[in-house]
Write an enzyme that holds these catalytic residues in place. Structure first.
Site, PDB file in Angstrom:
ATOM      1  CE1 TYR A   1      88.853 -38.864  78.671  1.00  0.00           C
ATOM      2  CE2 TYR A   1      86.675 -39.106  79.643  1.00  0.00           C
ATOM      3  CZ  TYR A   1      87.759 -39.646  78.977  1.00  0.00           C
ATOM      4  OH  TYR A   1      87.736 -40.977  78.614  1.00  0.00           O
TER       5      TYR A   1
ATOM      6  CG  HIS B   1      90.772 -34.067  73.233  1.00  0.00           C
ATOM      7  ND1 HIS B   1      91.110 -33.432  72.054  1.00  0.00           N
ATOM      8  CD2 HIS B   1      90.149 -35.236  72.847  1.00  0.00           C
ATOM      9  CE1 HIS B   1      90.731 -34.166  71.016  1.00  0.00           C
ATOM     10  NE2 HIS B   1      90.152 -35.258  71.466  1.00  0.00           N
TER      11      HIS B   1
ATOM     12  CG  PHE C   1      82.463 -39.726  75.555  1.00  0.00           C
ATOM     13  CD1 PHE C   1      83.547 -39.533  76.392  1.00  0.00           C
ATOM     14  CD2 PHE C   1      81.315 -40.298  76.071  1.00  0.00           C
ATOM     15  CE1 PHE C   1      83.504 -39.918  77.728  1.00  0.00           C
ATOM     16  CE2 PHE C   1      81.254 -40.682  77.402  1.00  0.00           C
ATOM     17  CZ  PHE C   1      82.357 -40.484  78.234  1.00  0.00           C
TER      18      PHE C   1
ATOM     19  CG  ASN D   1      86.303 -39.964  68.825  1.00  0.00           C
ATOM     20  OD1 ASN D   1      86.914 -38.912  68.952  1.00  0.00           O
ATOM     21  ND2 ASN D   1      86.901 -41.143  68.890  1.00  0.00           N
TER      22      ASN D   1
ATOM     23  CG  ASP E   1      91.611 -30.305  71.168  1.00  0.00           C
ATOM     24  OD1 ASP E   1      90.379 -30.488  71.127  1.00  0.00           O
ATOM     25  OD2 ASP E   1      92.431 -31.210  70.898  1.00  0.00           O
TER      26      ASP E   1
ATOM     27  CG  ASN F   1      88.857 -38.734  65.620  1.00  0.00           C
ATOM     28  OD1 ASN F   1      89.027 -38.824  64.407  1.00  0.00           O
ATOM     29  ND2 ASN F   1      89.577 -39.442  66.489  1.00  0.00           N
TER      30      ASN F   1
END
Length: 262
Positions: free
Chosen positions: A81, A86, A131, A133, A158, A179
């Site tokens: 990532y 994100h 992570f 969420n 973001d 989220n």
């Protein structure tokens, strides 16, 4: 009275099944009383040298330090990532750390943490490793442990609804479908009363799915433009901490003012 300090802790391994990944920094100072925020605490020993009445008038006691600001950048951990849309929250916090000489080298509360100062204001920088969420698990634990007022919790993330590379500073608000923000609000018992700095990543082209879009890396031209956004973001955070929200929001949310900063 003197300020206490501590060496950076050593990262051993991550175990997200434990509420504390690595033991907090230890302090071996007998007969010493600390405030709840160790790196910015003032401690008083039982063997302080005596001072005369004249000296006490010339050197008044220093005030207790302020509670720190918590600046949280949202993103996903792991090389997969890195440098994706994100993860601009992570990158903004990294840019702040580099600019202010703060090392993000501790692991606790399911986050990478760094402690330091912006001007004379104590700050804690955090990059949750849960992570996106589940970001609230980390943020909620830090806020609760250090009793940080929500007005001093800045979340950077973001935003699909902002044009690419644009910044928007808000004093409070909802999650807007993000989220990570949804998780934080849930963990803060539904409170939305904390500032946030949104970084625009634009809308997906054509019929591209939004989930796939936010996990895409930036192209070369976007990356160059984003570097200027980070510079403006650093300045916005400095103004926020040193001069207050109203001044910072006026600068960040005004296109003309941001162009002058650039």
């Amino acid at each position: 009275m003197k300020l206490s300090s501590s060496p950076p802790s050593t990262i051993r391994f991550l175990n997200f099944n434990s509420p504390l990944l690595i033991s907090p920094l230890s302090f071996n100072f007998p007969k010493t009383t600390f405030t709840h925020f160790p790196n910015f605490s003032i401690h008083t020993t039982t063997s302080s040298p005596a001072i005369t009445a004249e000296e006490s008038q010339l050197a008044p006691p220093k005030p207790l330090p302020h509670l720190p600001w918590l600046i949280v950048g949202l993103g996903n951990p792991g090389k997969k990532y890195n440098a994706t849309r994100h993860n601009v929250g992570f990158e903004m916090v990294d840019a702040i750390a580099e600019s202010e000489g703060i090392s993000i080298n501790n692991v606790n509360f399911k986050a990478l943490l760094g402690r330091g100062f912006i001007g004379n204001v104590p700050v804690m920088l955090a990059k949750p490793q849960t992570f996106m969420n589940s970001s609230g698990e980390s943020v909620g634990s830090i806020v609760s442990h250090y009793k940080i007022p929500l007005k001093q919790v800045l979340v950077v993330y973001d935003d699909l609804d902002l044009p690419f590379a644009k910044l928007r500073l808000l004093q409070k608000g909802g999650h807007g479908g993000h989220n990570g923000m949804r998780s934080i609000i849930d963990r803060l018992k539904g409170s939305r009363d904390f500032p946030r700095l949104r970084i625009g990543i634009g809308r997906p082209p054509g019929k591209m799915d939004a989930v796939n879009f936010v996990l895409r890396p930036f192209n070369k031209q976007e990356r160059e433009e984003l570097e200027f956004t980070f510079e403006r973001g650093i300045e916005a955070v400095r103004i926020l901490l040193l001069e207050g929200f109203d001044k910072s929001a006026t600068v960040v949310n005004s296109t003309k003012a941001m162009e002058q900063l650039g």
